[in-house]
Design a protein around this motif. Structure first.
Motif, PDB file in Angstrom:
ATOM      1  N   ARG A 157       0.807  -1.224   0.000  1.00 13.82           N
ATOM      2  CA  ARG A 157       0.000   0.000   0.000  1.00 13.82           C
ATOM      3  C   ARG A 157       0.841   1.276   0.000  1.00 13.82           C
ATOM      4  N   ASN A 158       2.130   1.127   0.025  1.00 12.99           N
ATOM      5  CA  ASN A 158       3.010   2.286   0.157  1.00 12.99           C
ATOM      6  C   ASN A 158       3.901   2.470  -1.071  1.00 12.99           C
ATOM      7  N   ILE A 159       4.324   3.713  -1.264  1.00 17.17           N
ATOM      8  CA  ILE A 159       5.369   4.024  -2.236  1.00 17.17           C
ATOM      9  C   ILE A 159       6.553   4.577  -1.442  1.00 17.17           C
ATOM     10  N   ILE A 160       7.725   4.015  -1.674  1.00 18.96           N
ATOM     11  CA  ILE A 160       8.885   4.310  -0.824  1.00 18.96           C
ATOM     12  C   ILE A 160      10.045   4.841  -1.664  1.00 18.96           C
ATOM     13  N   MET A 161      10.743   5.830  -1.115  1.00 16.05           N
ATOM     14  CA  MET A 161      11.952   6.392  -1.730  1.00 16.05           C
ATOM     15  C   MET A 161      12.962   6.641  -0.613  1.00 16.05           C
ATOM     16  N   THR A 162      14.230   6.425  -0.895  1.00 11.46           N
ATOM     17  CA  THR A 162      15.285   6.690   0.092  1.00 11.46           C
ATOM     18  C   THR A 162      16.194   7.808  -0.413  1.00 11.46           C
ATOM     19  N   LEU A 163      16.432   8.785   0.456  1.00 12.09           N
ATOM     20  CA  LEU A 163      17.338   9.894   0.156  1.00 12.09           C
ATOM     21  C   LEU A 163      18.605   9.748   0.999  1.00 12.09           C
ATOM     22  N   ALA A 164      19.729  10.131   0.432  1.00  8.56           N
ATOM     23  CA  ALA A 164      21.011  10.060   1.144  1.00  8.56           C
ATOM     24  C   ALA A 164      21.631  11.446   1.203  1.00  8.56           C
ATOM     25  N   PRO A 165      22.407  11.747   2.278  1.00  3.49           N
ATOM     26  CA  PRO A 165      23.080  13.055   2.384  1.00  3.49           C
ATOM     27  C   PRO A 165      23.951  13.312   1.164  1.00  3.49           C
ATOM     28  N   LYS A 166      24.025  14.563   0.777  1.00  7.07           N
ATOM     29  CA  LYS A 166      24.758  14.917  -0.442  1.00  7.07           C
ATOM     30  C   LYS A 166      26.223  15.186  -0.156  1.00  7.07           C
ATOM     31  N   GLY A 167      26.936  14.147   0.289  1.00  8.30           N
ATOM     32  CA  GLY A 167      28.386  14.224   0.434  1.00  8.30           C
ATOM     33  C   GLY A 167      28.884  15.151   1.506  1.00  8.30           C
ATOM     34  N   LYS A 168      28.028  15.593   2.446  1.00 11.76           N
ATOM     35  CA  LYS A 168      28.488  16.556   3.452  1.00 11.76           C
ATOM     36  C   LYS A 168      29.570  15.963   4.331  1.00 11.76           C
ATOM     37  N   LYS A 169      29.308  14.738   4.808  1.00  9.63           N
ATOM     38  CA  LYS A 169      30.297  14.117   5.681  1.00  9.63           C
ATOM     39  C   LYS A 169      31.562  13.783   4.924  1.00  9.63           C
ATOM     40  N   VAL A 170      31.381  13.341   3.688  1.00 10.62           N
ATOM     41  CA  VAL A 170      32.562  13.013   2.882  1.00 10.62           C
ATOM     42  C   VAL A 170      33.441  14.235   2.706  1.00 10.62           C
ATOM     43  N   HIS A 171      32.812  15.404   2.414  1.00  8.44           N
ATOM     44  CA  HIS A 171      33.583  16.627   2.221  1.00  8.44           C
ATOM     45  C   HIS A 171      34.294  17.025   3.503  1.00  8.44           C
ATOM     46  N   THR A 172      33.606  16.877   4.641  1.00  8.29           N
ATOM     47  CA  THR A 172      34.221  17.225   5.924  1.00  8.29           C
ATOM     48  C   THR A 172      35.428  16.349   6.196  1.00  8.29           C
ATOM     49  N   GLN A 173      35.275  15.040   5.970  1.00 11.03           N
ATOM     50  CA  GLN A 173      36.387  14.127   6.207  1.00 11.03           C
ATOM     51  C   GLN A 173      37.526  14.408   5.247  1.00 11.03           C
TER      52      GLN A 173
END
Length: 237
Positions: free
Chosen positions: A171-187
């Motif tokens: 009964r559901n429609i599902i989508m997953t969003l991921a952070p846009k490289g913020k942590k990668v850029h910080t590291q």
């Protein structure tokens, strides 16, 4: 330094590279602290250079002929490796998947409120699972849910990207969003600064090593001059 070792078929196998007096070969191809190629020299000479520079001689390519060794501060190198591993574990353990649920017929105000939650989660480094809950006849017309999810993804594009495209599950429609490289850029920035700091330390160490070598060469030259002068004086008498 304690070196972890394993036993295999009665042979002791080290989990870590050989360093300093553990290196038993007569010659090594030496790499300086800044990556400069010194060349093939006697291991005893390489060990002396390491001691003068207050560094370690570390065998980095034992199977080469001759083996390749590098001048580094092995204690600091191991410490930095442990810090990196600890940070990696910490980032893995703190990252979460948050969930936000929408109704297909959501009003504009509620959409903006929930969009704000999604942006906050993404900016905090968490993934977001967005669920559109379909009711009754809505299940036969899922395209509206897909369009709503795509609109959400477009409006939070500065904070995150689609990791899992919208799909219907029951009964559901599902989508997953991921952070846009913020942590990668910080590291990456942290690694860059760390690399610059290490490069500066290595440059200072290399300069001290070069100064010591130059001083020794000058002493040898002066000693030769004294011997030559003494020999010349003796010959004229």
């Amino acid at each position: 330094m304690t070196t972890a070792r394993n036993h295999r078929n009665g042979v002791i196998i080290s989990d870590e590279p050989r360093i300093n007096d553990e290196i038993r070969v007569s010659q090594v191809r030496l790499i300086g602290p800044n990556g400069e190629q010194v060349g093939v020299i006697a291991t005893s000479v390489a060990l002396n250079l390491a001691k003068e520079a207050n560094l370690d001689l570390v065998e980095v390519a034992p199977n080469a002929k001759p083996p390749v060794a590098k001048l580094i501060d092995y204690g600091k190198f191991k410490y930095n490796e442990k810090i990196k591993q600890r940070e990696a574990r910490r980032n893995q353990s703190t990252a979460e998947i948050k969930e936000i649920r929408f109704r297909l017929k959501i009003d504009e105000h509620d959409f903006e409120v929930k969009k704000g939650h999604v942006e906050r989660f993404l900016n905090g480094g968490d993934k977001v699972k967005v669920t559109i809950m379909l009711r009754g006849r809505e299940q036969s017309r899922p395209i509206g849910g897909v369009e709503l999810l795509q609109r959400l993804a477009d409006e939070v594009a500065e904070s995150g990207t689609i990791e899992s495209a919208p799909k219907q599950e029951g009964r559901n429609i599902i989508m997953t969003l991921a952070p846009k490289g913020k942590k990668v850029h910080t590291q990456s920035e942290q690694r860059r600064r760390g690399a610059e700091s290490r490069a500066e330390r290595q440059a200072r160490q290399a300069a001290r090593l070069a100064a010591k070598q130059e001083a020794k060469a000058q002493e040898a030259k002066e000693a030769q001059a004294v011997v030559a002068e003494a020999t010349e004086t003796s010959a004229t008498k």
